[in-house]
Every structure is written in structure tokens, then in C-alpha cells.
Design an enzyme around this catalytic site. Structure first.
Site, PDB file in Angstrom:
ATOM      1  CB  CYS A 166      -0.720  -0.013   1.291  1.00 18.25           C
ATOM      2  SG  CYS A 166      -2.107  -1.484   1.512  1.00 18.25           S
ATOM      3  CG  HIS A 168      12.164  -1.898   3.533  1.00 26.24           C
ATOM      4  ND1 HIS A 168      12.042  -3.103   3.839  1.00 26.24           N
ATOM      5  CD2 HIS A 168      12.189  -2.380   1.519  1.00 26.24           C
ATOM      6  CE1 HIS A 168      11.924  -4.369   3.134  1.00 26.24           C
ATOM      7  NE2 HIS A 168      11.418  -2.861   1.819  1.00 26.24           N
ATOM      8  CG  HIS A 174      -4.724  20.229   4.947  1.00 30.60           C
ATOM      9  ND1 HIS A 174      -5.456  20.547   5.099  1.00 30.60           N
ATOM     10  CD2 HIS A 174      -4.464  21.171   3.590  1.00 30.60           C
ATOM     11  CE1 HIS A 174      -5.808  21.624   5.122  1.00 30.60           C
ATOM     12  NE2 HIS A 174      -5.161  22.257   3.849  1.00 30.60           N
ATOM     13  CG  HIS A 205      -2.630   3.334   3.570  1.00 28.99           C
ATOM     14  ND1 HIS A 205      -3.785   3.270   2.363  1.00 28.99           N
ATOM     15  CD2 HIS A 205      -2.761   2.122   4.663  1.00 28.99           C
ATOM     16  CE1 HIS A 205      -3.522   2.066   2.548  1.00 28.99           C
ATOM     17  NE2 HIS A 205      -3.419   1.183   3.644  1.00 28.99           N
ATOM     18  CG  HIS A 237     -18.456   6.387   5.101  1.00 31.51           C
ATOM     19  ND1 HIS A 237     -18.645   6.833   4.728  1.00 31.51           N
ATOM     20  CD2 HIS A 237     -18.747   5.484   6.367  1.00 31.51           C
ATOM     21  CE1 HIS A 237     -20.456   6.141   5.007  1.00 31.51           C
ATOM     22  NE2 HIS A 237     -20.452   5.531   5.352  1.00 31.51           N
ATOM     23  CG  ASN A 294      -7.054  -0.512   2.319  1.00 35.67           C
ATOM     24  OD1 ASN A 294      -6.123   0.217   0.996  1.00 35.67           O
ATOM     25  ND2 ASN A 294      -5.937  -1.627   2.969  1.00 35.67           N
TER      26      ASN A 294
END
Length: 639
Positions: free
Chosen positions: A367, A446, A530, A534, A563, A567
Site C-alpha cells: 500500500c 524499510h 493537512h 493511508h 467510508h 482501502n
């Protein structure tokens, strides 16, 4: 109610009974309870029902419901406060040993108490106090005088903190201005003769002058040559799935029951996950996953990829006016699906791109792959001047459906949905004026060297040989560690001096002075306006909100994206940015922090600066529904 209504409507259509949009609207209005009578009358009189869409009606009704609930909550608060006050009055009248001070407190009427609670509620963010309802039910009486005194002290503390931040962040300005003012006053106090004498006393050697000039020119050339090229985000486009692909919760649960008749326990487990997922009834799945049982195939995966990739690239080229011959770099990322020829080759074939285009296809990155693609595009734009790069981020959901019985692997069925985004980047100076954002920082972390982190999101086969993606129970703990490492790197790049000093003082107190201080969490709201976190799930958003001490408004874009669209993997951060734009909140100079997590395990973050105030978009995925957001999301849905 709406999801149940849509399920019934779909089932009737399958049986051959169809209703017009107006008939559906009238049926919904007739089914509302009596307390909604005024709202129904207002809709019928103010709107043309023949032109009113079903989505607009539901949005209007949901907004009205939120207002009703808020009004009811306020009324309950007032009743509880009045009850508390009257109960105290009765107890005081029965007591014969009350002092004069207690008698004065009796004169604090219900109206005064309401005013105190209203003041506390208005300053809840500064005070971090509990709600008026909790105060009214407290067993310890608190007078209005004490509340107002606490409020005054907290407000003073707030202004002291703001003053400290302003002083530290502008310390150089406060030092330089008096020095420059003193120097200017001294020069002005000198007469013309004195200034001439000072100039005459300076002796310039021609060789030294030329040498100094050449050195300055050389250093300036080296600086500008080594300075990284600015990377601009000209515009981007997000994929909006067709309405026919929507999967309401009730429909998905029904599909799961029909597909898993032999294992009702796994169906019940997925139903409970859906109840707490934070997803709405308008999220979409690929057509292959809507069959009973689902029929994933390579052909279906290619069809979904073509639909998403070609749609977002078409929209992007139309919005920016970019011609295909002007595209120098193409990067496509999709974690699960990696066919031959690649997805990037699919795009090149469709749009007949140049033969010397630099194309890349990233897979298995999870993702966080969108920010990895942005980082790759940034590095390429540093060595290729006057170039444009298109980054396409998506996740193909067709092969993602897991039909086995492993609980750690069925979570994918409940959370992941269709989505995609295309982003146009440029290093051309001519694109600066029309670009939306400029990339300031990009930090990648990572944790793959750790075995648990490496396997916490793992594609594998279960004991029955069914392929799927397993999510470890340690996922949130590993994500927290990855985030900690990431913000340790990005913090010094973005945080103001006041926050860095606070962190340094706390570290000295803990490590050197051995004081038992709590770890200082920097206030990232001082660095960003802002946040695009994710939308991996409700737990991910809750955990980051808690760790970064963000407000509900800071994570609103993430919750509403989860919502409305679910995802969508690597593209979710772009839906969130588009939500902020659609709300008209993106102003010139605003800084945006995008945070994404991915398998491996990775935590990547990017910092953008808004180049111009963004007008409310006239297109995009939020166009037909932004008016009814934000919505109240239940902790547990009734399925």
C-alpha cells in the site's frame, strides 16, 4: 436503512420488477417516521422530485439525522445539568449547618451552569477536559467559579505557549533586526564628508577584487548546479468505479453466506469485521468478485486493470492538456497483479507512447507503493531536465478474494476495494505556475531486516492450498515502530525550532539527568496543515491519530475516504487529498503530509507544499457525494 432498501430493490429487479427513480424516492419519504414530517414536507415543496437523484435525497436525510441527534444530545445535557442542580438544592435546604459561602453557591442557577458548560465545551481543545455529560454525572460537585478560573488559567497557558513558539521560531529575525536598525541609524547620523572620508580610506587592489569576484561566481555556479531540481505535481486524477460495482454490506454478507455454506463460522467472523471496519455501503468490488462463487481469472484481472488505468490516464490528460508525445517517464505500480506483458507496457500500447520512453512496472510493494513510485520519478527527474513523468497507482482486486477458512487471510475480503490514481509530475519551470503542489521531502523507511516485520503482510497458500494474503496480529505494533523510525528522520526536516528544542530538552532530561519524564511527542500540527494517512482500516487511522495526537478533523479525510471508497491500497492517499480539495480547504502555502504503510514492512511519507489556492473541483470521485460528508460513522454497524 438505505443499504437494506438497495438490497430489496436489487432483488426485485432480478425478479423482473423495476421502479423509477421517482417511485423509489416517494417510497423512502413515505417510510419515514412522524418526527420527519416537516423534513418530508420541505423536500416535496422545495425540490422537483423528477430531477432529484437518490444520492442527493439520502445525503439530505443523513444531514438532517445528524442535526436531530445533535439537538437531542444537547437537550439531554441540559436535563442532566438541571437534575444535578435541583438535587443539590434539595440537599442544601435540608441541611441546617450550611455556611454563607455555600448559600452563595446555591444561587448559581441552571442557566449559569449551562453557560459554564458551554464555555468549557467551546474551549475543549485547549483544556482537554471531559464532556459536559461526564461533568454533570460526576460525584464531586464543581462550582462555576472554579470552572471559570480553570478556563482562564488554561487560556493564559495557551498564549504563553504560542508566545514561546513564535519567539523560538523567529529568533534570528529578533536578533538581526536590532543590529540592522543600529547600523542604519549609525550610517544616517554620519555627514557626507565623513562618508567620503571612509570611502577614501578603503584601498582596493584590482587583482584581489577580480580574484574575489571569480571565487564568488564559482561558488554560486557550484551551488546552483548541485541544487536539486524542483519537482512539481501538475495535477492528478482518481478513479471512480461505476455505481453497478457497489457492494453494500448486506449484499456482501449474503454473497459470503451463499459462497461458504459449509463454514458459517468464517462468514460470521467476516460479518463482525465488516461491522467494525469503518467502510460504507458505496464501496466497489470488481465484477468477477460479485459472482457466486467469485470467478477470478487472468482475463478478468486484465479487464479490471484496463478499466482503471485507462480511465485515470484519460482524465489526467484531459485535465492537464498534456499530449502523449510529451510524456518522458511512465511508472505503474500494482502489488498483486504482475502479468506479462507488464501493466506499463499495456499503457504504452494503448496510448502509443514514444519508443524512447523510460517505463517502470513496480509490484509487490504493498500500500505504500505510490510514494515509492513518486520517489523513483523524483530521482529520474533530477537527471533528465525538462521532463514529464506520469505515475499510476492501483491495486487489482479481482485475484484478491480469498475463499479459504484462515481468519488471518479473510481480512482482505472485508477491507480492500477498487481504486486507482494517476499523477503528472514535472521539473519544467514553465509548469510551476500551473502546478498544484511542489514536492519538498520524501522519506522512506524499510523494516524488512526484521523477520516479524517481513512476514506481517505475506502472500501465501493456506493448508488447503488456497492462495491469499495473510495479515499478522503484530501488524499494528510493527507499523508503530516503522512510523517511529520514519518521523525520527522527517522530524528535523519539517518541525519548527520550538518543537525540536522541546524534544531535545526532554531527551536530555531522560538520558543524562535520569528524570522520569514522559517521552515528548512533537506537535506535527505546527509543521503541517493537512494529513493524508493511508486509509488501511479503522485501526490504522485510530492508532496514528493517537500516536501523533491529531484531532478528529486532522484525520477526517482518511476516515471519509475509508467510508466512501474502502482501502484502495496505494491510491488511497490521493482520494484523501482530493477530499480536502473538494471541501475547499487547500490554500496557498499549506503543507500536506502523506503517510503510507506497505508490505515488507515499509513506512513512507511525502511532504507537499500547495503552490496556489485550489478551487473546488468540478469533477473527481467526490463530486456527487461531498455535500453529505463528513458523516457519523458508527463503531459497530447493525448487519
Amino acid at each position: 436503512m438505505f443499504s437494506r432498501f438497495m438490497v430489496i430493490g436489487n432483488e426485485l429487479e432480478a425478479l423482473g420488477k423495476t421502479y423509477t427513480e421517482v417511485e423509489k424516492i416517494m417510497k423512502i419519504l413515505r417510510s419515514l417516521p412522524k418526527k420527519w414530517e416537516n423534513k418530508v414536507t420541505a423536500i416535496q415543496e422545495a425540490k422537483d422530485l423528477t430531477k432529484l437523484s437518490l444520492e442527493e435525497l439520502i445525503g439530505s436525510l443523513m444531514t438532517h439525522e445528524i442535526k436531530l441527534n445533535n439537538h437531542q444530545r444537547v437537550e439531554e445535557n441540559k436535563k442532566s445539568i438541571a437534575f444535578k442542580a435541583s438535587k443539590n438544592d434539595d440537599e442544601e435546604e435540608e441541611s441546617e449547618s450550611e455556611s454563607d459561602e455555600d448559600s452563595m453557591e446555591e444561587e448559581c442557577t441552571n442557566e449559569d451552569a449551562d453557560m459554564c458548560f458551554m464555555a468549557l465545551e467551546e474551549h475543549e481543545d485547549e483544556l482537554q477536559l471531559i464532556s459536559p455529560i461526564s461533568l454533570s454525572l460526576s460525584s464531586t460537585p464543581v462550582t462555576c467559579t472554579l470552572k471559570m478560573a480553570s478556563l482562564s488559567n488554561s487560556v493564559k497557558l495557551k498564549y504563553i505557549k504560542l508566545g514561546y513558539q513564535y519567539l523560538v521560531n523567529h529568533i534570528l529575525t529578533f536578533f538581526l533586526i536590532p543590529i540592522l536598525m543600529g547600523f542604519l541609524i549609525k550610517i544616517l547620523s554620519l555627514g557626507p564628508d565623513q562618508i567620503y572620508e571612509i570611502g577614501s580610506s578603503l584601498h582596493f587592489d584590482l587583482l584581489q577584487f577580480l580574484g574575489s569576484s571569480l571565487m564568488i561566481i564559482f561558488l554560486a555556479t557550484v551551488y546552483f548546479m548541485s541544487k536539486p531540481r524542483s519537482v512539481y505535481l501538475v495535477d492528478y486524477a482518481c478513479f471512480k468505479p461505476p455505481a453497478s460495482y457497489r457492494v453494500p454490506h448486506a449484499t456482501l454478507v449474503k454473497h459470503l453466506r451463499l459462497s461458504n455454506k459449509d463454514n458459517p463460522e468464517i462468514v460470521e467472523f467476516q460479518r463482525r469485521i465488516l461491522q467494525r471496519s469503518g467502510l460504507g455501503d458505496e464501496t466497489c468490488l470488481a465484477p468477477a468478485n460479485l459472482y457466486i462463487p467469485p470467478t477470478p481469472s487472468l482475463e478478468a484481472s486484465r479487464a479490471e486493470a484496463e478499466l482503471i488505468l485507462f480511465s485515470v490516464i484519460d482524465d489526467l490528460l484531459k485535465k492537464t492538456g498534456t499530449k502523449t508525445k510529451d510524456i518522458d517517464i511512465l511508472i505503474v505500480n500494482c502489488s498483486i497483479v504482475s502479468p506479462t506483458p507488464s501493466l506499463s507496457a499495456m499503457v504504452i500500447n494503448k496510448y502509443k507512447l514514444r519508443s524512447n520512453i523510460k517505463s517502470f512496472n513496480l509490484s509487490g510493494m504493498g500500500c505504500s507503493a505510490s510514494l515509492i513510485s513518486i520517489d523513483l520519478a523524483r530521482e529520474l527527474l533530477q537527471v533528465h531536465p525538462n521532463s514529464c513523468a506520469i505515475v499510476v497507482s492501483t491495486e487489482i482486486t479481482t485475484p484478491n478474494y480469498y475463499s479459504g477458512n484462515e481468519r488471518s487471510m479473510v481480512l482482505i475480503n472485508c477491507l480492500f476495494r477498487m481504486g486507482g490514481a494517476a499523477i503528472l509530475l514535472s521539473n519544467k519551470k514553465a509548469d510551476r505556475s500551473r502546478s498544484k503542489y511542489q514536492l519538498l521531502h520524501l522519506v522512506r523507511t524499510h523494516k524488512g531486516a526484521d523477520d516479524k516485520a517481513y512476514r506481517c503482510i505475506h502472500e501465501q497458500e493456506d493448508t488447503q492450498g488456497i492462495q491469499g494474503v495473510s495479515l499478522s496480529k503484530d501488524l499494528m505494533l510493527i507499523a508503530g515502530e516503522a512510523l517511529k523510525s520514519n518521523i525520527t528522520t522527517i522530524g528535523p526536516l519539517v518541525l519548527p525550532a520550538s518543537e525540536q528544542l522541546n524534544f531535545l530538552f526532554t531527551l536530555i532530561g531522560q538520558k543524562i539527568l535520569k528524570l522520569k519524564w514522559k517521552p515528548y511527542i512533537p506537535d506535527f500540527k505546527q509543521a503541517f496543515e493537512h494529513f493524508c494517512i493511508h486509509a488501511g482500516g479503522r485501526g490504522v487511522i485510530d492508532e496514528l491519530q493517537k500516536k501523533l495526537q491529531l484531532s478528529a478533523k486532522d484525520v477526517e479525510a482518511s476516515r471519509m475516504t475509508l467510508h466512501r471508497f474502502g482501502n484502495t491500497s496505494s491510491s488511497s492517499i490521493w482520494y484523501e487529498m482530493n477530499y480536502i480539495e473538494s471541501k475547499g480547504r487547500m490554500k496557498k502555502g499549506d503543507r500536506i503530509w502523506q503517510i503510507a504503510f506497505g508490505s515488507g514492512f515499509k513506512c513512507n511519507s511525502a511532504v507537499w507544499k500547495c503552490n496556489r489556492t485550489i478551487t473546488t473541483p468540478t469533477d473527481g470521485p467526490w463530486l456527487d457525494c461531498i455535500g453529505r460528508y463528513p458523516v457519523s460513522i458508527s463503531q459497530v454497524l447493525d448487519l
